[in-house]
Design a protein around this motif. Structure first.
Motif, PDB file in Angstrom:
ATOM      1  N   ASN A  30      -0.285   6.972  11.846  1.00  0.00           N
ATOM      2  CA  ASN A  30       0.814   7.095  10.884  1.00  0.00           C
ATOM      3  C   ASN A  30       0.582   8.263   9.927  1.00  0.00           C
ATOM      4  N   LEU A  31      -0.668   8.457   9.512  1.00  0.00           N
ATOM      5  CA  LEU A  31      -0.991   9.601   8.644  1.00  0.00           C
ATOM      6  C   LEU A  31      -0.717  10.908   9.373  1.00  0.00           C
ATOM      7  N   LEU A  32      -1.200  11.015  10.586  1.00  0.00           N
ATOM      8  CA  LEU A  32      -1.014  12.243  11.346  1.00  0.00           C
ATOM      9  C   LEU A  32       0.466  12.529  11.603  1.00  0.00           C
ATOM     10  N   ASP A  33       1.207  11.494  11.935  1.00  0.00           N
ATOM     11  CA  ASP A  33       2.648  11.656  12.155  1.00  0.00           C
ATOM     12  C   ASP A  33       3.351  12.094  10.872  1.00  0.00           C
ATOM     13  N   SER A  34       2.970  11.511   9.752  1.00  0.00           N
ATOM     14  CA  SER A  34       3.586  11.865   8.470  1.00  0.00           C
ATOM     15  C   SER A  34       3.326  13.323   8.125  1.00  0.00           C
ATOM     16  N   SER A  40       4.013  14.857   2.389  1.00  0.00           N
ATOM     17  CA  SER A  40       2.799  15.080   1.607  1.00  0.00           C
ATOM     18  C   SER A  40       1.890  13.849   1.699  1.00  0.00           C
ATOM     19  N   ILE A  41       0.643  14.049   1.320  1.00  0.00           N
ATOM     20  CA  ILE A  41      -0.280  12.923   1.236  1.00  0.00           C
ATOM     21  C   ILE A  41       0.230  11.920   0.213  1.00  0.00           C
ATOM     22  N   ASP A  42       0.760  12.410  -0.887  1.00  0.00           N
ATOM     23  CA  ASP A  42       1.285  11.505  -1.912  1.00  0.00           C
ATOM     24  C   ASP A  42       2.397  10.620  -1.370  1.00  0.00           C
ATOM     25  N   LEU A  43       3.289  11.187  -0.567  1.00  0.00           N
ATOM     26  CA  LEU A  43       4.364  10.384   0.014  1.00  0.00           C
ATOM     27  C   LEU A  43       3.794   9.353   0.977  1.00  0.00           C
ATOM     28  N   PHE A  44       2.815   9.762   1.793  1.00  0.00           N
ATOM     29  CA  PHE A  44       2.174   8.812   2.703  1.00  0.00           C
ATOM     30  C   PHE A  44       1.575   7.656   1.916  1.00  0.00           C
ATOM     31  N   LEU A  45       0.861   7.965   0.848  1.00  0.00           N
ATOM     32  CA  LEU A  45       0.228   6.923   0.037  1.00  0.00           C
ATOM     33  C   LEU A  45       1.270   6.034  -0.631  1.00  0.00           C
ATOM     34  N   TYR A  46       2.395   6.592  -0.995  1.00  0.00           N
ATOM     35  CA  TYR A  46       3.491   5.804  -1.570  1.00  0.00           C
ATOM     36  C   TYR A  46       4.048   4.846  -0.525  1.00  0.00           C
ATOM     37  N   ASP A  47       4.227   5.365   0.699  1.00  0.00           N
ATOM     38  CA  ASP A  47       4.775   4.550   1.778  1.00  0.00           C
ATOM     39  C   ASP A  47       3.800   3.471   2.256  1.00  0.00           C
ATOM     40  N   PHE A  48       2.495   3.748   2.116  1.00  0.00           N
ATOM     41  CA  PHE A  48       1.452   2.824   2.580  1.00  0.00           C
ATOM     42  C   PHE A  48       0.454   2.583   1.448  1.00  0.00           C
ATOM     43  N   PRO A  49       0.849   1.791   0.459  1.00  0.00           N
ATOM     44  CA  PRO A  49       0.031   1.620  -0.746  1.00  0.00           C
ATOM     45  C   PRO A  49      -1.312   0.923  -0.514  1.00  0.00           C
ATOM     46  N   THR A  50      -1.517   0.312   0.645  1.00  0.00           N
ATOM     47  CA  THR A  50      -2.811  -0.318   0.908  1.00  0.00           C
ATOM     48  C   THR A  50      -3.879   0.698   1.305  1.00  0.00           C
ATOM     49  N   VAL A  51      -3.458   1.906   1.652  1.00  0.00           N
ATOM     50  CA  VAL A  51      -4.399   2.971   2.013  1.00  0.00           C
ATOM     51  C   VAL A  51      -4.813   3.699   0.739  1.00  0.00           C
TER      52      VAL A  51
END
Length: 73
Positions: A30-34, A40-51
């Motif tokens: 999911n990170l690689l796809d994002s 951005s990394i920030d958006l990924f972290l927003y979308d997946f707050p457990t990471v």
């Protein structure tokens, strides 16, 4: 990738063994796809707050190291 045992886990009981960020059910893919989609990394972290940010950085650092080691000296 060495040194990622505390960052990435894989277990048949979690998503059929797909590599996930440790302590989550979020596939590393999911990170690689994002990132590939331009997120951005920030958006990924927003979308997946457990990471955790540290987990993302560790995965990217390990990938960078793999690429650099694969290049001819």
């Amino acid at each position: 990738m060495k040194g990622l045992a505390n960052v990435i886990t894989s277990s048949p009981e979690i998503l059929g063994g797909v590599p996930v960020f440790a302590g989550t059910r979020v596939p590393v893919q999911n990170l690689l796809d994002s990132l590939e989609e331009g997120d951005s990394i920030d958006l990924f972290l927003y979308d997946f707050p457990t990471v955790k940010r540290e987990q993302v950085v560790a995965v990217l650092e390990a990938a960078k190291q793999e690429v650099l080691e694969a290049l001819p000296a």
